[in-house]
Design a protein around this motif. Structure first.
Motif, PDB file in Angstrom:
ATOM      1  N   VAL A   1      -6.005  -2.883 -13.273  1.00 36.56           N
ATOM      2  CA  VAL A   1      -5.841  -1.680 -12.289  1.00 36.56           C
ATOM      3  C   VAL A   1      -6.346  -2.645 -11.006  1.00 36.56           C
ATOM      4  CG1 VAL A   1      -6.642   0.347 -11.672  1.00 36.56           C
ATOM      5  CG2 VAL A   1      -5.943  -0.645 -13.925  1.00 36.56           C
ATOM      6  N   VAL A   2      -7.492  -3.328 -10.888  1.00 32.34           N
ATOM      7  CA  VAL A   2      -8.362  -3.765 -10.296  1.00 32.34           C
ATOM      8  C   VAL A   2      -6.787  -5.049  -9.144  1.00 32.34           C
ATOM      9  CG1 VAL A   2     -10.421  -5.093  -9.418  1.00 32.34           C
ATOM     10  CG2 VAL A   2      -9.859  -3.515 -11.464  1.00 32.34           C
ATOM     11  N   LEU A   3      -6.648  -5.750  -9.591  1.00 33.79           N
ATOM     12  CA  LEU A   3      -5.492  -6.419  -8.586  1.00 33.79           C
ATOM     13  C   LEU A   3      -4.881  -5.699  -8.513  1.00 33.79           C
ATOM     14  CD1 LEU A   3      -4.772  -9.514 -11.625  1.00 33.79           C
ATOM     15  CD2 LEU A   3      -6.433  -8.785  -9.135  1.00 33.79           C
ATOM     16  N   ARG A   4      -4.061  -4.703  -8.648  1.00 33.45           N
ATOM     17  CA  ARG A   4      -2.993  -3.529  -7.659  1.00 33.45           C
ATOM     18  C   ARG A   4      -3.706  -3.072  -7.010  1.00 33.45           C
ATOM     19  NH1 ARG A   4      -0.431  -2.856 -13.958  1.00 33.45           N
ATOM     20  NH2 ARG A   4       1.333  -4.521 -13.756  1.00 33.45           N
ATOM     21  N   ALA A   5      -5.465  -2.781  -7.324  1.00 32.44           N
ATOM     22  CA  ALA A   5      -5.837  -1.771  -6.116  1.00 32.44           C
ATOM     23  C   ALA A   5      -5.821  -1.961  -5.070  1.00 32.44           C
ATOM     24  CB  ALA A   5      -7.409  -0.934  -6.696  1.00 32.44           C
ATOM     25  N   ILE A   6      -6.506  -3.690  -5.512  1.00 33.58           N
ATOM     26  CA  ILE A   6      -6.601  -4.890  -4.437  1.00 33.58           C
ATOM     27  C   ILE A   6      -5.545  -4.755  -3.660  1.00 33.58           C
ATOM     28  CG2 ILE A   6      -7.255  -7.226  -3.663  1.00 33.58           C
ATOM     29  CD1 ILE A   6      -9.361  -7.208  -5.715  1.00 33.58           C
ATOM     30  N   ALA A   7      -4.507  -4.611  -4.138  1.00 33.12           N
ATOM     31  CA  ALA A   7      -3.450  -5.164  -3.277  1.00 33.12           C
ATOM     32  C   ALA A   7      -2.735  -4.118  -2.592  1.00 33.12           C
ATOM     33  CB  ALA A   7      -2.120  -5.457  -4.277  1.00 33.12           C
ATOM     34  N   LEU A   8      -2.400  -2.508  -3.212  1.00 34.43           N
ATOM     35  CA  LEU A   8      -2.773  -1.167  -2.259  1.00 34.43           C
ATOM     36  C   LEU A   8      -3.579  -1.371  -0.749  1.00 34.43           C
ATOM     37  CD1 LEU A   8      -1.230   1.481  -1.805  1.00 34.43           C
ATOM     38  CD2 LEU A   8      -3.808   2.736  -2.897  1.00 34.43           C
ATOM     39  N   GLY A   9      -4.661  -1.974  -1.033  1.00 30.11           N
ATOM     40  CA  GLY A   9      -5.907  -1.993   0.245  1.00 30.11           C
ATOM     41  C   GLY A   9      -5.261  -3.174   1.212  1.00 30.11           C
ATOM     42  N   GLY A  10      -4.898  -4.266   0.839  1.00 27.03           N
ATOM     43  CA  GLY A  10      -4.506  -5.389   1.375  1.00 27.03           C
ATOM     44  C   GLY A  10      -2.685  -4.778   2.372  1.00 27.03           C
ATOM     45  N   TYR A  11      -1.815  -4.349   1.585  1.00 22.49           N
ATOM     46  CA  TYR A  11      -0.930  -3.621   1.798  1.00 22.49           C
ATOM     47  C   TYR A  11      -1.329  -2.939   3.394  1.00 22.49           C
ATOM     48  CZ  TYR A  11       3.044  -1.246   2.617  1.00 22.49           C
ATOM     49  OH  TYR A  11       4.659   0.004   2.922  1.00 22.49           O
ATOM     50  N   ILE A  12      -2.368  -1.607   3.102  1.00 19.73           N
ATOM     51  CA  ILE A  12      -2.206  -1.058   4.203  1.00 19.73           C
ATOM     52  C   ILE A  12      -3.096  -1.664   5.128  1.00 19.73           C
ATOM     53  CG2 ILE A  12      -4.120   0.525   4.670  1.00 19.73           C
ATOM     54  CD1 ILE A  12      -2.098   2.043   2.988  1.00 19.73           C
ATOM     55  N   VAL A  13      -4.125  -2.875   4.597  1.00 13.53           N
ATOM     56  CA  VAL A  13      -3.890  -3.484   5.429  1.00 13.53           C
ATOM     57  C   VAL A  13      -2.812  -4.099   7.024  1.00 13.53           C
ATOM     58  CG1 VAL A  13      -6.008  -5.718   6.257  1.00 13.53           C
ATOM     59  CG2 VAL A  13      -6.445  -4.256   4.982  1.00 13.53           C
ATOM     60  N   GLY A  14      -2.258  -4.791   5.577  1.00 17.85           N
ATOM     61  CA  GLY A  14      -0.476  -5.675   6.197  1.00 17.85           C
ATOM     62  C   GLY A  14       0.434  -4.814   6.921  1.00 17.85           C
ATOM     63  N   VAL A  15       0.180  -3.747   7.031  1.00 19.64           N
ATOM     64  CA  VAL A  15       0.836  -2.081   7.833  1.00 19.64           C
ATOM     65  C   VAL A  15       0.371  -2.386   9.317  1.00 19.64           C
ATOM     66  CG1 VAL A  15       1.878  -0.168   7.915  1.00 19.64           C
ATOM     67  CG2 VAL A  15       2.150  -1.450   5.422  1.00 19.64           C
ATOM     68  N   THR A  16      -0.910  -1.878   8.921  1.00 22.79           N
ATOM     69  CA  THR A  16      -1.533  -1.606  10.544  1.00 22.79           C
ATOM     70  C   THR A  16      -1.229  -2.841  11.145  1.00 22.79           C
ATOM     71  OG1 THR A  16      -2.933  -0.725   9.155  1.00 22.79           O
ATOM     72  CG2 THR A  16      -4.182  -0.701  10.856  1.00 22.79           C
ATOM     73  N   LEU A  17      -1.845  -4.244  10.718  1.00 21.27           N
ATOM     74  CA  LEU A  17      -1.803  -4.864  11.481  1.00 21.27           C
ATOM     75  C   LEU A  17      -0.710  -5.866  12.007  1.00 21.27           C
ATOM     76  CD1 LEU A  17      -4.408  -7.913   9.723  1.00 21.27           C
ATOM     77  CD2 LEU A  17      -4.743  -6.751  11.701  1.00 21.27           C
ATOM     78  N   ILE A  18       0.417  -5.431  11.046  1.00 20.21           N
ATOM     79  CA  ILE A  18       2.008  -5.639  12.041  1.00 20.21           C
ATOM     80  C   ILE A  18       2.287  -4.131  13.083  1.00 20.21           C
ATOM     81  CG2 ILE A  18       4.399  -5.678  11.434  1.00 20.21           C
ATOM     82  CD1 ILE A  18       3.007  -8.082  10.624  1.00 20.21           C
ATOM     83  N   ALA A  19       1.401  -2.972  12.552  1.00 15.93           N
ATOM     84  CA  ALA A  19       1.743  -1.849  13.524  1.00 15.93           C
ATOM     85  C   ALA A  19       0.760  -2.126  14.811  1.00 15.93           C
ATOM     86  CB  ALA A  19       1.684  -1.026  12.793  1.00 15.93           C
TER      87      ALA A  19
END
Length: 180
Positions: free
Chosen positions: A71-89
């Motif tokens: 659960v902790v790893l998936r939560a971190i992955a979601l946060g990383g995904y949000i960072v990734g989408v924002t940086l790419i946008a």
């Protein structure tokens, strides 16, 4: 309103007060610094991560980093995904201002959910035993990631094409986020 929501989360839902407090602080930091500070994307990612961890602590009655590691790893992955989408946008909308590190971190953030899922699946059963006694649930989980990977690939390819009046890449990234 935020204090009321945090109180309901803690007292009504049983969420961990430290995680909810961190979430409140992250939201306040994002509200104050999201425009002037380029690093606010990491605060936005931490908001998503802390939200998932707070909800998980409410459901499980506490959050043990060892027992609840997936659960902790998936939560971190979601946060990383949000960072990734924002940086790419951000790179897509202002390519002259975006540095190379933003692209690299953005791509890593987009890949993080797939990498974490593959890592969790790989640690649940030794690799050699997959061929002797395969678990079909793992094969289904890996197959379900294929549309996600293809969607990201298509969105990244759209970003490299000359821009039209509107771009399809952000909508493809948003679709992938809702798919997860």
């Amino acid at each position: 309103m935020m204090v009321g929501g945090a109180g309901a989360f803690i007292f009504g839902g049983g969420a961990c007060p430290w995680l909810v407090g961190g979430l409140v602080l992250a939201i306040l930091a994002y509200d104050f610094y999201h425009k002037p500070w380029a690093g606010s994307v990491f605060v936005m990612g931490s908001c998503r991560t802390l939200l998932v961890l707070s909800a998980a602590s409410a459901v499980t009655g506490g959050l043990d980093p060892h027992a609840d590691l997936p659960v902790v790893l998936r939560a971190i992955a979601l946060g990383g995904y949000i960072v990734g989408v924002t940086l790419i946008a951000r790179h897509e909308s202002r390519p002259a201002q975006a540095g190379g590190w933003q692209r690299v971190v953005g791509y890593l953030g987009l890949a993080l959910p797939v990498l974490v899922t593959a890592g969790i699946l790989a640690t649940q059963q030794p690799l050699a035993s997959y061929f002797q006694n395969p678990q079909w649930t793992h094969a289904v989980a890996l197959a379900a990631m294929l549309p996600v990977i293809l969607c990201v690939r298509k969105a990244l390819r759209l970003m490299r094409t000359p821009p039209r009046q509107t771009s399809d890449a952000p909508s493809a990234f948003c679709w992938r986020g809702s798919y997860l």
